[in-house]
Design a protein around this motif. Structure first.
Motif, mmCIF file in Angstrom:
data_model
loop_
_atom_site.group_PDB
_atom_site.id
_atom_site.type_symbol
_atom_site.label_atom_id
_atom_site.label_comp_id
_atom_site.label_asym_id
_atom_site.label_seq_id
_atom_site.Cartn_x
_atom_site.Cartn_y
_atom_site.Cartn_z
ATOM 1 N N GLN A 247 0.851 -1.187 0.000
ATOM 2 C CA GLN A 247 0.000 0.000 0.000
ATOM 3 C C GLN A 247 0.890 1.241 0.000
ATOM 4 O O GLN A 247 1.986 1.230 0.568
ATOM 5 C CB GLN A 247 -0.912 0.003 1.229
ATOM 6 N N TYR A 248 0.375 2.303 -0.623
ATOM 7 C CA TYR A 248 1.163 3.525 -0.817
ATOM 8 C C TYR A 248 0.464 4.726 -0.195
ATOM 9 O O TYR A 248 -0.761 4.826 -0.193
ATOM 10 C CB TYR A 248 1.365 3.783 -2.319
ATOM 11 N N ARG A 249 1.273 5.643 0.287
ATOM 12 C CA ARG A 249 0.778 6.895 0.863
ATOM 13 C C ARG A 249 1.741 8.014 0.480
ATOM 14 O O ARG A 249 2.952 7.827 0.430
ATOM 15 C CB ARG A 249 0.696 6.757 2.375
ATOM 16 N N LEU A 250 1.188 9.184 0.239
ATOM 17 C CA LEU A 250 1.990 10.367 -0.091
ATOM 18 C C LEU A 250 2.853 10.759 1.102
ATOM 19 O O LEU A 250 2.398 10.760 2.237
ATOM 20 C CB LEU A 250 1.048 11.519 -0.454
ATOM 21 N N GLN A 251 4.101 11.066 0.839
ATOM 22 C CA GLN A 251 5.040 11.524 1.875
ATOM 23 C C GLN A 251 5.162 13.035 1.739
ATOM 24 O O GLN A 251 5.912 13.539 0.913
ATOM 25 C CB GLN A 251 6.386 10.820 1.684
ATOM 26 N N MET A 252 4.398 13.757 2.542
ATOM 27 C CA MET A 252 4.308 15.213 2.404
ATOM 28 C C MET A 252 5.566 15.959 2.843
ATOM 29 O O MET A 252 5.852 17.031 2.324
ATOM 30 C CB MET A 252 3.115 15.744 3.205
ATOM 31 N N SER A 253 6.323 15.428 3.776
ATOM 32 C CA SER A 253 7.462 16.193 4.289
ATOM 33 C C SER A 253 8.465 16.520 3.190
ATOM 34 O O SER A 253 9.001 17.624 3.136
ATOM 35 C CB SER A 253 8.134 15.461 5.443
ATOM 36 N N LEU A 254 8.715 15.582 2.288
ATOM 37 C CA LEU A 254 9.656 15.852 1.205
ATOM 38 C C LEU A 254 9.080 16.873 0.223
ATOM 39 O O LEU A 254 9.797 17.740 -0.273
ATOM 40 C CB LEU A 254 10.030 14.560 0.481
ATOM 41 N N LEU A 255 7.785 16.792 -0.034
ATOM 42 C CA LEU A 255 7.156 17.789 -0.902
ATOM 43 C C LEU A 255 7.235 19.174 -0.272
ATOM 44 O O LEU A 255 7.492 20.163 -0.960
ATOM 45 C CB LEU A 255 5.694 17.422 -1.175
ATOM 46 N N ASP A 256 7.024 19.241 1.022
ATOM 47 C CA ASP A 256 7.139 20.528 1.708
ATOM 48 C C ASP A 256 8.550 21.092 1.583
ATOM 49 O O ASP A 256 8.738 22.281 1.347
ATOM 50 C CB ASP A 256 6.753 20.395 3.183
ATOM 51 N N GLU A 257 9.553 20.237 1.723
ATOM 52 C CA GLU A 257 10.943 20.675 1.574
ATOM 53 C C GLU A 257 11.204 21.172 0.150
ATOM 54 O O GLU A 257 11.901 22.162 -0.050
ATOM 55 C CB GLU A 257 11.906 19.537 1.913
ATOM 56 N N ALA A 258 10.636 20.487 -0.835
ATOM 57 C CA ALA A 258 10.817 20.898 -2.232
ATOM 58 C C ALA A 258 10.166 22.255 -2.481
ATOM 59 O O ALA A 258 10.728 23.101 -3.178
ATOM 60 C CB ALA A 258 10.231 19.850 -3.174
ATOM 61 N N ILE A 259 9.007 22.476 -1.887
ATOM 62 C CA ILE A 259 8.319 23.758 -2.047
ATOM 63 C C ILE A 259 9.167 24.882 -1.466
ATOM 64 O O ILE A 259 9.317 25.949 -2.067
ATOM 65 C CB ILE A 259 6.923 23.698 -1.399
ATOM 66 N N VAL A 260 9.742 24.643 -0.303
ATOM 67 C CA VAL A 260 10.602 25.647 0.322
ATOM 68 C C VAL A 260 11.825 25.917 -0.562
ATOM 69 O O VAL A 260 12.212 27.063 -0.773
ATOM 70 C CB VAL A 260 11.021 25.204 1.742
ATOM 71 N N ALA A 261 12.429 24.842 -1.094
ATOM 72 C CA ALA A 261 13.605 25.012 -1.951
ATOM 73 C C ALA A 261 13.267 25.820 -3.202
ATOM 74 O O ALA A 261 14.034 26.697 -3.614
ATOM 75 C CB ALA A 261 14.176 23.643 -2.339
ATOM 76 N N LEU A 262 12.123 25.550 -3.801
ATOM 77 C CA LEU A 262 11.714 26.300 -4.987
ATOM 78 C C LEU A 262 11.393 27.750 -4.639
ATOM 79 O O LEU A 262 11.712 28.663 -5.400
ATOM 80 C CB LEU A 262 10.514 25.636 -5.651
#
Length: 125
Positions: free
Chosen positions: A73-88
């Motif tokens: 089963q799969y689930r979105l890992q938001m912490s990495l997306l949040d880090e990417a948003i900050v980097a962008l």
């Protein structure tokens, strides 16, 4: 960098570059641990293609998995997306005023900058 030394998240932007993978992430956004078969059925992606996309997303750290019997089963890992948003967002931030102050504008003998001199010559402010 070789595959053996890559950190989780190293392929983040390449993983996000593919439309089907972004669609998978959107699908998982409001769900908690979804079977791969349900993802494929909802998005119309075949099992082997879906498996490849999920592998890329997992290696990039964008999804996390858990095993329930024989299914994954799969689930979105938001912490990495949040880090990417900050980097962008950091890339979009304007230069600091100290960086701009380091570059002095070009001046002429009369002490005006070329842009100001042009405006003065044209007679318009």
């Amino acid at each position: 960098m070789s595959r053996n030394t890559e950190e989780p998240g190293d392929g983040l932007f390449s993983a996000l570059a593919h439309g089907a993978r972004r669609e998978i992430l959107r699908y998982l956004r409001d769900k908690d641990y979804v079977r791969a078969g349900d993802i494929g059925a909802a998005l119309g992606i075949g099992p082997s293609t879906l498996s490849g996309h999920l592998k890329v997303l997992r290696q990039a750290g964008l999804v996390e998995t858990r095993r329930r019997g024989t299914e994954v089963q799969y689930r979105l890992q938001m912490s990495l997306l949040d880090e990417a948003i900050v980097a962008l967002a950091e890339l979009r931030r304007p230069r600091s005023s100290t960086a701009e102050a380091d570059v002095a504008p070009e001046t002429t003998e009369s002490g005006t900058t070329p842009a100001r001199r042009t405006v003065d010559q044209e007679g318009t402010p």
